[in-house]
Motif scaffolding. Structure first.
Motif, PDB file in Angstrom:
ATOM      1  N   LEU A 212       0.958  -1.256  -0.042  1.00  0.00           N
ATOM      2  CA  LEU A 212       0.057   0.030  -0.151  1.00  0.00           C
ATOM      3  C   LEU A 212       0.825   1.400  -0.103  1.00  0.00           C
ATOM      4  O   LEU A 212       0.258   2.375   0.068  1.00  0.00           O
ATOM      5  CB  LEU A 212      -0.853   0.171   1.342  1.00  0.00           C
ATOM      6  N   GLN A 213       2.256   1.214  -0.140  1.00  0.00           N
ATOM      7  CA  GLN A 213       3.068   2.233   0.030  1.00  0.00           C
ATOM      8  C   GLN A 213       2.708   3.166  -1.123  1.00  0.00           C
ATOM      9  O   GLN A 213       2.981   2.891  -2.131  1.00  0.00           O
ATOM     10  CB  GLN A 213       4.455   1.761   0.323  1.00  0.00           C
ATOM     11  N   THR A 214       2.290   4.516  -0.928  1.00  0.00           N
ATOM     12  CA  THR A 214       2.377   5.498  -1.980  1.00  0.00           C
ATOM     13  C   THR A 214       3.121   6.622  -1.419  1.00  0.00           C
ATOM     14  O   THR A 214       3.689   6.595  -0.339  1.00  0.00           O
ATOM     15  CB  THR A 214       0.803   5.814  -2.214  1.00  0.00           C
ATOM     16  N   GLY A 215       3.265   7.709  -2.243  1.00  0.00           N
ATOM     17  CA  GLY A 215       3.937   8.821  -1.979  1.00  0.00           C
ATOM     18  C   GLY A 215       5.146   9.241  -2.603  1.00  0.00           C
ATOM     19  O   GLY A 215       5.668   8.405  -3.491  1.00  0.00           O
TER      20      GLY A 215
END
Lengths: 254, 254
Positions: A212-215
């Motif tokens: 789920l890592q975003t950014g």
């Protein structure tokens, strides 16, 4: 079983209530503040005391639900060797308390309990361990009064679960707080961030967080990172955190 | 309005769907992958193209829903000066794009959209801004098709909201991931942490995160902190993060 509860705070109240509902006798509540001890005892028609030395002989089991750093002091005051002794501290191992009773165990509740609003949730994770099989069986029976999610862990596994909870809960909450601080400087409400946070946490029930890592960090978006660092030029503290976490994300996903 | 959509990803799909439901005409979809452009266009009976230079003259408004770092390239290819031009990038300001059109604006969606499961939620925060009042009014009207939570912010406020979201969402997710990594070393499931995280996030709707801070750092529990650091002795990366965040929490609450 005849159970004495030492403590009258959040965990003491939650566990005592559940044990009582499960058919066990709460025969005594001991807490330094008479008012709190009395209030909790009154829920079970039990006696209460403010002095640990008044612990009743006919208690089969003592639940020590006090602050982690008070545990050792209490254990010096009374001889618990004839009783089953269960503590509730996440950061304290059986090894730390091994001299206090041969029948020693722990039920650590991986949840934040508020005694004025006891949780309805049936699957609060309980981490249990014990110095022998008999004690572990008793703890299993008691834990079943509290939750359907009971996990028997070694001392070392428990400490690591405690450490993981510090990252995943305490440190993530600090990230929310920094978000709030940054918004407040522009008179913006933290509420703006809640849908996004809720959405990520909803996804955790079916996707692992590494997926789920975003950014900007995981996208290697150096121009956005540079903009953010320039906004933080007067916040040395936040800037250091931003840099370290960006590096950590980039190392993990590179 | 006659709207051309540039992009066919998550935001392009979400916004185009909502504009269409709100009674606007999606007259064209432009995206480099023909298949994606066609699939999205077919939902609105509109034409599609893979080339930005084929942008239709009769589009009153262009929605640029592409990756942040593709924006500048697209803006060089076509003259948007006769159209309302709306981009959707959180990290890009009006100032960055000021030469592209006199009627320039942004709708930034503070949420993570998946085009295959469009959200039902009606209160997804939208941050809007525009280079003039007419454009802002048009953006307000379009935004009302998408959400009930629309916030008009300056460039600087928007950048800070973007930075706050990085801390509160991207960095907190990295904290969940580290928690998962620590548990996995002991073959423990991340599921153990979910109730605790969910509980904290539930509380955010009525308590601010600075009032929810728990853990050894805020309690100044040095003995637990020392135990945790010793568990991290082979994880230099996690150890640095633990130390920096513990210091930051202790400074904030001291």
């Amino acid at each position: 079983m005849n159970i004495a509860i030492i403590g009258s705070g959040n965990i003491a109240t939650f566990f005592a209530t559940k044990f009582h509902q499960g058919g066990h006798q709460i025969i005594q509540v001991i807490s330094p503040t008479a008012e709190n001890a009395k209030a909790l005892a009154s829920q079970f028609d039990s006696t209460y005391s403010t002095r640990i030395k008044e612990l009743k002989d006919d208690a089969d089991l003592c639940l020590l639900a006090v602050k982690d750093d008070l545990l050792q002091g209490i254990l010096k005051e009374v001889d618990f060797k004839q009783k089953f002794l269960i503590h509730t501290a996440g950061s304290v191992t059986l090894k730390d308390l091994s001299s206090s009773s041969p029948n020693l165990g722990c039920i650590w509740c991986m949840y934040s309990i508020n005694k004025n609003h006891l949780p309805e949730r049936k699957n609060i994770p309980l981490i249990i361990n014990a110095s022998n099989e008999t004690t572990l069986e008793i703890i299993r029976t008691l834990s079943a009064c509290i939750s359907t999610s009971v996990h028997s862990l070694s001392d070392d596994q428990k400490l690591r679960a405690h450490l993981a909870a510090v990252f995943a809960n305490n440190f993530s909450n600090h990230m929310f707080t920094i978000g709030q601080d940054i918004l407040q400087e522009e008179q913006l409400s933290f509420e703006l961030l809640i849908p996004l946070i809720e959405n990520t946490v909803e996804k955790l029930t079916y996707t692992s967080p590494d997926k789920l890592q975003t950014g900007p960090a995981v996208r290697n978006d150096e121009s956005t990172i540079a903009k953010h660092l320039s906004l933080l030029k007067d916040h040395d503290d936040f800037k250091k955190i931003y840099t370290l976490l960006t590096d950590s994300i980039q190392r993990k996903y590179s």
